[in-house]
Design a protein around this motif. Sequence first.
Motif, PDB file in Angstrom:
ATOM      1  N   ALA A   9      48.064  34.254  42.083  1.00  0.00           N
ATOM      2  CA  ALA A   9      47.076  35.234  41.621  1.00  0.00           C
ATOM      3  C   ALA A   9      47.277  36.576  42.315  1.00  0.00           C
ATOM      4  O   ALA A   9      47.323  37.627  41.660  1.00  0.00           O
ATOM      5  CB  ALA A   9      45.659  34.708  41.868  1.00  0.00           C
ATOM      6  N   VAL A  10      47.406  36.550  43.625  1.00  0.00           N
ATOM      7  CA  VAL A  10      47.561  37.791  44.390  1.00  0.00           C
ATOM      8  C   VAL A  10      48.883  38.475  44.042  1.00  0.00           C
ATOM      9  O   VAL A  10      48.919  39.671  43.739  1.00  0.00           O
ATOM     10  CB  VAL A  10      47.451  37.512  45.906  1.00  0.00           C
ATOM     11  N   LEU A  11      49.962  37.723  44.055  1.00  0.00           N
ATOM     12  CA  LEU A  11      51.268  38.321  43.751  1.00  0.00           C
ATOM     13  C   LEU A  11      51.362  38.769  42.293  1.00  0.00           C
ATOM     14  O   LEU A  11      51.980  39.797  41.993  1.00  0.00           O
ATOM     15  CB  LEU A  11      52.391  37.344  44.088  1.00  0.00           C
ATOM     16  N   GLY A  12      50.740  38.018  41.401  1.00  0.00           N
ATOM     17  CA  GLY A  12      50.739  38.405  39.990  1.00  0.00           C
ATOM     18  C   GLY A  12      50.003  39.711  39.756  1.00  0.00           C
ATOM     19  O   GLY A  12      50.460  40.573  38.997  1.00  0.00           O
ATOM     20  N   GLY A  13      48.859  39.874  40.411  1.00  0.00           N
ATOM     21  CA  GLY A  13      48.105  41.119  40.279  1.00  0.00           C
ATOM     22  C   GLY A  13      48.872  42.310  40.821  1.00  0.00           C
ATOM     23  O   GLY A  13      48.927  43.377  40.197  1.00  0.00           O
ATOM     24  N   ILE A  14      49.499  42.124  41.970  1.00  0.00           N
ATOM     25  CA  ILE A  14      50.299  43.202  42.560  1.00  0.00           C
ATOM     26  C   ILE A  14      51.512  43.507  41.681  1.00  0.00           C
ATOM     27  O   ILE A  14      51.862  44.668  41.462  1.00  0.00           O
ATOM     28  CB  ILE A  14      50.719  42.822  43.995  1.00  0.00           C
ATOM     29  N   GLY A  15      52.129  42.464  41.163  1.00  0.00           N
ATOM     30  CA  GLY A  15      53.275  42.661  40.271  1.00  0.00           C
ATOM     31  C   GLY A  15      52.903  43.418  39.010  1.00  0.00           C
ATOM     32  O   GLY A  15      53.651  44.282  38.546  1.00  0.00           O
ATOM     33  N   LEU A  16      51.733  43.107  38.460  1.00  0.00           N
ATOM     34  CA  LEU A  16      51.284  43.808  37.252  1.00  0.00           C
ATOM     35  C   LEU A  16      51.107  45.298  37.525  1.00  0.00           C
ATOM     36  O   LEU A  16      51.475  46.134  36.696  1.00  0.00           O
ATOM     37  CB  LEU A  16      49.988  43.203  36.722  1.00  0.00           C
ATOM     38  N   ILE A  17      50.565  45.629  38.683  1.00  0.00           N
ATOM     39  CA  ILE A  17      50.412  47.045  39.037  1.00  0.00           C
ATOM     40  C   ILE A  17      51.777  47.736  39.004  1.00  0.00           C
ATOM     41  O   ILE A  17      51.932  48.804  38.412  1.00  0.00           O
ATOM     42  CB  ILE A  17      49.772  47.210  40.433  1.00  0.00           C
ATOM     43  N   SER A  18      52.755  47.119  39.631  1.00  0.00           N
ATOM     44  CA  SER A  18      54.092  47.723  39.669  1.00  0.00           C
ATOM     45  C   SER A  18      54.664  47.906  38.275  1.00  0.00           C
ATOM     46  O   SER A  18      55.219  48.964  37.957  1.00  0.00           O
ATOM     47  CB  SER A  18      55.042  46.863  40.502  1.00  0.00           C
ATOM     48  N   THR A  91      47.481  47.660  49.610  1.00  0.00           N
ATOM     49  CA  THR A  91      47.262  48.822  50.471  1.00  0.00           C
ATOM     50  C   THR A  91      48.247  48.819  51.638  1.00  0.00           C
ATOM     51  O   THR A  91      48.817  49.865  51.980  1.00  0.00           O
ATOM     52  CB  THR A  91      45.808  48.856  50.981  1.00  0.00           C
ATOM     53  N   ALA A  92      48.466  47.662  52.234  1.00  0.00           N
ATOM     54  CA  ALA A  92      49.442  47.563  53.324  1.00  0.00           C
ATOM     55  C   ALA A  92      50.838  47.939  52.833  1.00  0.00           C
ATOM     56  O   ALA A  92      51.581  48.647  53.527  1.00  0.00           O
ATOM     57  CB  ALA A  92      49.442  46.150  53.911  1.00  0.00           C
ATOM     58  N   GLY A  93      51.178  47.496  51.634  1.00  0.00           N
ATOM     59  CA  GLY A  93      52.475  47.853  51.059  1.00  0.00           C
ATOM     60  C   GLY A  93      52.603  49.349  50.819  1.00  0.00           C
ATOM     61  O   GLY A  93      53.655  49.947  51.073  1.00  0.00           O
ATOM     62  N   LEU A  94      51.532  49.958  50.333  1.00  0.00           N
ATOM     63  CA  LEU A  94      51.549  51.405  50.118  1.00  0.00           C
ATOM     64  C   LEU A  94      51.705  52.155  51.440  1.00  0.00           C
ATOM     65  O   LEU A  94      52.510  53.086  51.543  1.00  0.00           O
ATOM     66  CB  LEU A  94      50.269  51.863  49.412  1.00  0.00           C
ATOM     67  N   VAL A  95      50.940  51.751  52.437  1.00  0.00           N
ATOM     68  CA  VAL A  95      51.024  52.416  53.744  1.00  0.00           C
ATOM     69  C   VAL A  95      52.435  52.286  54.303  1.00  0.00           C
ATOM     70  O   VAL A  95      53.022  53.269  54.778  1.00  0.00           O
ATOM     71  CB  VAL A  95      49.968  51.853  54.724  1.00  0.00           C
ATOM     72  N   LEU A 115      46.536  57.927  46.943  1.00  0.00           N
ATOM     73  CA  LEU A 115      46.873  56.613  46.380  1.00  0.00           C
ATOM     74  C   LEU A 115      46.409  55.476  47.284  1.00  0.00           C
ATOM     75  O   LEU A 115      45.920  54.450  46.803  1.00  0.00           O
ATOM     76  CB  LEU A 115      48.375  56.511  46.111  1.00  0.00           C
ATOM     77  N   VAL A 116      46.540  55.658  48.584  1.00  0.00           N
ATOM     78  CA  VAL A 116      46.068  54.629  49.519  1.00  0.00           C
ATOM     79  C   VAL A 116      44.549  54.480  49.414  1.00  0.00           C
ATOM     80  O   VAL A 116      44.023  53.365  49.423  1.00  0.00           O
ATOM     81  CB  VAL A 116      46.503  54.953  50.965  1.00  0.00           C
ATOM     82  N   LEU A 117      43.847  55.596  49.268  1.00  0.00           N
ATOM     83  CA  LEU A 117      42.382  55.547  49.201  1.00  0.00           C
ATOM     84  C   LEU A 117      41.848  55.032  47.867  1.00  0.00           C
ATOM     85  O   LEU A 117      40.762  54.453  47.821  1.00  0.00           O
ATOM     86  CB  LEU A 117      41.798  56.938  49.476  1.00  0.00           C
ATOM     87  N   VAL A 118      42.586  55.225  46.789  1.00  0.00           N
ATOM     88  CA  VAL A 118      42.091  54.890  45.448  1.00  0.00           C
ATOM     89  C   VAL A 118      42.514  53.495  44.983  1.00  0.00           C
ATOM     90  O   VAL A 118      41.749  52.810  44.296  1.00  0.00           O
ATOM     91  CB  VAL A 118      42.582  55.962  44.439  1.00  0.00           C
ATOM     92  N   THR A 119      43.693  53.055  45.352  1.00  0.00           N
ATOM     93  CA  THR A 119      44.244  51.830  44.777  1.00  0.00           C
ATOM     94  C   THR A 119      43.430  50.586  45.124  1.00  0.00           C
ATOM     95  O   THR A 119      43.101  49.787  44.237  1.00  0.00           O
ATOM     96  CB  THR A 119      45.717  51.655  45.197  1.00  0.00           C
ATOM     97  N   GLY A 120      43.095  50.392  46.374  1.00  0.00           N
ATOM     98  CA  GLY A 120      42.323  49.212  46.771  1.00  0.00           C
ATOM     99  C   GLY A 120      40.977  49.116  46.066  1.00  0.00           C
ATOM    100  O   GLY A 120      40.649  48.081  45.469  1.00  0.00           O
ATOM    101  N   PRO A 121      40.173  50.186  46.098  1.00  0.00           N
ATOM    102  CA  PRO A 121      38.898  50.133  45.379  1.00  0.00           C
ATOM    103  C   PRO A 121      39.058  49.900  43.873  1.00  0.00           C
ATOM    104  O   PRO A 121      38.236  49.213  43.261  1.00  0.00           O
ATOM    105  CB  PRO A 121      38.272  51.501  45.667  1.00  0.00           C
ATOM    106  N   ALA A 122      40.108  50.447  43.282  1.00  0.00           N
ATOM    107  CA  ALA A 122      40.334  50.206  41.852  1.00  0.00           C
ATOM    108  C   ALA A 122      40.651  48.734  41.602  1.00  0.00           C
ATOM    109  O   ALA A 122      40.193  48.148  40.613  1.00  0.00           O
ATOM    110  CB  ALA A 122      41.454  51.101  41.328  1.00  0.00           C
ATOM    111  N   MET A 123      41.406  48.122  42.499  1.00  0.00           N
ATOM    112  CA  MET A 123      41.683  46.687  42.361  1.00  0.00           C
ATOM    113  C   MET A 123      40.400  45.875  42.483  1.00  0.00           C
ATOM    114  O   MET A 123      40.189  44.909  41.744  1.00  0.00           O
ATOM    115  CB  MET A 123      42.700  46.231  43.412  1.00  0.00           C
ATOM    116  N   LEU A 124      39.551  46.265  43.411  1.00  0.00           N
ATOM    117  CA  LEU A 124      38.274  45.565  43.573  1.00  0.00           C
ATOM    118  C   LEU A 124      37.386  45.755  42.353  1.00  0.00           C
ATOM    119  O   LEU A 124      36.649  44.841  41.970  1.00  0.00           O
ATOM    120  CB  LEU A 124      37.565  46.037  44.840  1.00  0.00           C
ATOM    121  N   ALA A 125      37.465  46.912  41.726  1.00  0.00           N
ATOM    122  CA  ALA A 125      36.705  47.134  40.491  1.00  0.00           C
ATOM    123  C   ALA A 125      37.174  46.165  39.408  1.00  0.00           C
ATOM    124  O   ALA A 125      36.355  45.572  38.695  1.00  0.00           O
ATOM    125  CB  ALA A 125      36.855  48.578  40.022  1.00  0.00           C
ATOM    126  N   GLY A 126      38.482  45.990  39.290  1.00  0.00           N
ATOM    127  CA  GLY A 126      39.015  45.046  38.304  1.00  0.00           C
ATOM    128  C   GLY A 126      38.584  43.620  38.588  1.00  0.00           C
ATOM    129  O   GLY A 126      38.183  42.879  37.680  1.00  0.00           O
TER     130      GLY A 126
END
Length: 138
Positions: A9-18, A91-95, A115-126
């Motif tokens: 689930a975690v890797l799939g979500g991150i992969g979809l973003i990419s 977020t760790a990957g982005l940093v 991007l670091v500030l926006v990406t995590g909260p957007a993922m939590l919104a999803g």
Amino acid sequence: MDIIRSIVAVLGGIGLISIVVEALEFTLVNAVSGGTITDMQGYFAVRNQPAILVAKLGYNSVGAVLGGYLTAKVAGRQEMRHGWAAAIVQTAGLVWGFTGGEFAAFTPVWMRIALVLVTGPAMLAGASIRARAVRSGT
């Protein structure tokens, strides 16, 4: 098997973003350039135009919402916990990429921070959208 599902689930979500972000960015940069770009210097020269960078914040946010939603859906339980895990990893990957990656210098500092500030909260919104859908029975 729950741990495997959680990892997927975690890797799939991150992969979809990419996938979403890179496909949209590549298409947009090539469209704006008027042709196919053959080197990284040319790519970043187009990508770092102000209008493209503003669009980048938009399509990165959309990709992150979709990634958070997918993470929560695949997890099938504890949607927000999985969303948090994916957001932290992303977020760790982005940093890391923005501080130690070989192409970090090609992205303006303000964009890296945004991007670091926006990406995590957007993922939590999803993930939250999915969690609410589960609670409401849809």
